[in-house]
Design an enzyme around this catalytic site. Sequence first.
Site, PDB file in Angstrom:
ATOM      1  N   SER A   1       0.821  -1.259  -0.262  1.00 25.85           N
ATOM      2  CA  SER A   1      -0.164   0.293  -0.484  1.00 25.85           C
ATOM      3  C   SER A   1       0.453   0.991   0.060  1.00 25.85           C
ATOM      4  CB  SER A   1      -1.354   0.094   0.894  1.00 25.85           C
ATOM      5  OG  SER A   1      -1.363   1.373   1.467  1.00 25.85           O
TER       6      SER A   1
ATOM      7  N   TYR B   1      -1.301  -0.416  10.091  1.00 29.66           N
ATOM      8  CA  TYR B   1      -1.306  -1.156   8.967  1.00 29.66           C
ATOM      9  C   TYR B   1      -0.338  -0.623   8.490  1.00 29.66           C
ATOM     10  CZ  TYR B   1      -3.862  -1.330   4.223  1.00 29.66           C
ATOM     11  OH  TYR B   1      -3.731  -1.559   2.799  1.00 29.66           O
TER      12      TYR B   1
END
Length: 241
Positions: free
Chosen positions: A136, A149
């Site tokens: 990401s 995350y």
Amino acid sequence: MTSKVVLVTGGAHGIGKGICKMLVKSNAIVIAIDINEEDGFKLVAEEPRIRFRCADVTVESELSAVISEIGSQFGQLDGLVNNAAIANPYNPPLDLLDMYDWNRVLQVNLTAPVMLTKLCLPLLRESKGSVVNISSTRAQQSEPNTEAYSASKGGLVALTHALANSLGPDIRVNCISPGWINTTDKTLRSVDEQQHLTGRVGHVDDVASMVTFLLSEQSGFITGQNFTLDGGMTKKMIYAQ
């Protein structure tokens, strides 16, 4: 991709679903793993050529059973796409963060790709296959309260070049870091689209196309790399006006 056998985790929805569908259109044999059995059955109903297996990527015995079946049924594995993740980027403020939640995110997003790649090694070495990790842009930039995350996705980028060094030349390992990818049918605001240098938010097929390329022999000289697919957002200077 004709007759190549590819295993995709988190393949029953979102980006993973798009990857599975595009690979099948490219004539690959696709096995999708997902913990959501209902979504898996919907996936197969939409595209019967996809094989679905319900499995938890954090449970080694379940993964081993899937890989053993692939070996017995097809005798090969040419590609592995580590896409499964706890996708919610937000966590409580650090002083309220439960370490169980922290560890769970890292277990799914970072430890599972290591474990699955390890389990697939014999088949991938034999086929001189390829691994693609889905990270990401949050590996490169953050918002407040996204520690778990962001750390897991940053670790996945680092894991990619480490594995490329350890597993080459037999196995290539690359990474894709998507930015905003619209995985729903919702109509977005004009400002959402126009803030990107490309004039639009990303589509699932943008990621799926790159995965297909990185698994193919056209990318045979590429390994250890992280490809950012974000419409240019990480290249913008954004200051409050």
